[in-house]
Design a protein around this motif. Structure first.
Motif, short mmCIF file in Angstrom:
data_model
loop_
_atom_site.label_atom_id
_atom_site.label_comp_id
_atom_site.label_asym_id
_atom_site.label_seq_id
_atom_site.Cartn_x
_atom_site.Cartn_y
_atom_site.Cartn_z
N THR A 135 0.84 -1.18 0.00
CA THR A 135 0.00 0.00 0.00
C THR A 135 0.89 1.24 0.00
O THR A 135 2.11 1.14 0.06
N THR A 136 0.26 2.39 -0.04
CA THR A 136 1.05 3.63 0.00
C THR A 136 1.63 3.88 1.38
O THR A 136 2.61 4.62 1.51
N LYS A 137 1.06 3.25 2.41
CA LYS A 137 1.55 3.44 3.77
C LYS A 137 2.57 2.40 4.19
O LYS A 137 3.18 2.54 5.24
N THR B 153 -6.05 -16.95 7.86
CA THR B 153 -4.76 -16.29 8.01
C THR B 153 -4.09 -16.81 9.27
O THR B 153 -4.62 -16.67 10.37
N VAL B 154 -2.92 -17.40 9.09
CA VAL B 154 -2.20 -18.00 10.21
C VAL B 154 -1.38 -16.94 10.94
O VAL B 154 -1.35 -16.89 12.16
N LEU B 155 -0.72 -16.07 10.19
CA LEU B 155 0.17 -15.06 10.75
C LEU B 155 0.09 -13.82 9.89
O LEU B 155 0.09 -13.91 8.66
N GLU B 156 0.02 -12.66 10.52
CA GLU B 156 -0.05 -11.41 9.75
C GLU B 156 0.78 -10.36 10.46
O GLU B 156 0.79 -10.27 11.69
N SER B 157 1.47 -9.55 9.67
CA SER B 157 2.30 -8.48 10.21
C SER B 157 2.38 -7.36 9.19
O SER B 157 2.20 -7.58 7.99
N SER B 158 2.65 -6.15 9.66
CA SER B 158 2.67 -5.00 8.77
C SER B 158 3.70 -3.99 9.26
O SER B 158 4.02 -3.94 10.45
N THR B 159 4.19 -3.18 8.33
CA THR B 159 5.10 -2.09 8.72
C THR B 159 4.33 -0.98 9.39
O THR B 159 4.94 -0.07 9.95
N GLU B 160 3.02 -1.03 9.36
CA GLU B 160 2.21 -0.01 10.02
C GLU B 160 1.95 -0.31 11.49
O GLU B 160 1.35 0.51 12.19
N LEU C 92 11.13 2.67 12.51
CA LEU C 92 11.41 2.90 11.10
C LEU C 92 11.32 4.38 10.77
O LEU C 92 10.44 5.09 11.27
N TYR C 93 12.24 4.85 9.93
CA TYR C 93 12.19 6.25 9.49
C TYR C 93 10.98 6.46 8.60
O TYR C 93 10.21 7.39 8.80
N ARG C 94 10.81 5.60 7.62
CA ARG C 94 9.62 5.59 6.76
C ARG C 94 9.19 4.14 6.61
O ARG C 94 10.02 3.26 6.43
N PRO C 95 7.90 3.87 6.61
CA PRO C 95 7.45 2.48 6.51
C PRO C 95 7.44 1.93 5.08
O PRO C 95 7.02 0.80 4.87
N TYR C 96 7.92 2.66 4.12
CA TYR C 96 7.86 2.22 2.73
C TYR C 96 9.18 2.36 1.99
O TYR C 96 9.22 2.31 0.77
#
Length: 176
Positions: free
Chosen positions: A66-68, A81-88, A96-100
């Motif tokens: 995504t954009t975020k 869904t067994v496992l889920e993770s995100s930079t958000e 993180l300085y920027r998540p993307y």
């Protein structure tokens, strides 16, 4: 009071005696519902011939960009869904300085691989195509470098007497 009719034959009594565990025997019950998948003897869904990515997997890596940031998840063939993770996630985004950007994707790959290994997922099917130098390519490379195997082992199929090739049984320890 209803009495249960028990057959009065020697064969039935012999079978009941065989079912009793030995006094000095050690028994273990595995309560892991995915134990047969880990041993490679569970049925793997083949899917249909015209399915684009196919459904021949037990666990699949799903990436949503995504954009975020990036969201990665491991999806079981049943759709759960067994496992889920995100930079958000707050715990990740505060470091993180920027998540993307590239550094976020590399570090997120390390973290996601570690979470998969801690959850007992050691191999997933990967149908995502990413160029070698791109951010997704580096993310996938970090998953491999940190111990997550991105292809699943073949399912163990019972051999027949006429077959010349016989697969090694996955539960047997190989001496190398």
């Amino acid at each position: 009071m209803i009495k249960k009719k028990v057959p009065n034959c020697k064969l039935y009594k012999m079978l009941m005696e065989c079912r009793k565990p030995a006094e000095n025997a050690i028994y273990m019950q595995n309560r892991n519902p995915r134990n047969l998948e880990m041993m490679k003897i569970a049925q793997r869904p083949d899917g249909y011939l015209l399915d684009m990515p196919g459904r021949c997997f037990w666990n699949k890596l799903v990436l949503e960009k995504t954009t975020k940031g990036l969201t990665a998840s491991v999806q079981h063939y049943t759709g759960r869904t067994v496992l889920e993770s995100s930079t958000e996630e707050w715990s990740l985004s505060k470091h993180l300085y920027r998540p993307y950007d590239m550094a976020a994707y590399v570090n997120f790959g390390r973290i996601f691989a570690r979470r998969c290994l801690e959850a007992g997922i050691i191999e997933v099917a990967n149908y995502n195509e990413a160029p070698e130098g791109s951010k997704l390519g580096r993310f996938i490379k970090e998953l491999e470098n940190n111990g997550l195997k991105l292809s699943e082992s073949p399912q163990y199929k019972k051999h027949y007497a006429a077959y010349t090739f016989r697969m090694d049984k996955p539960w047997m320890i190989q001496n190398e």
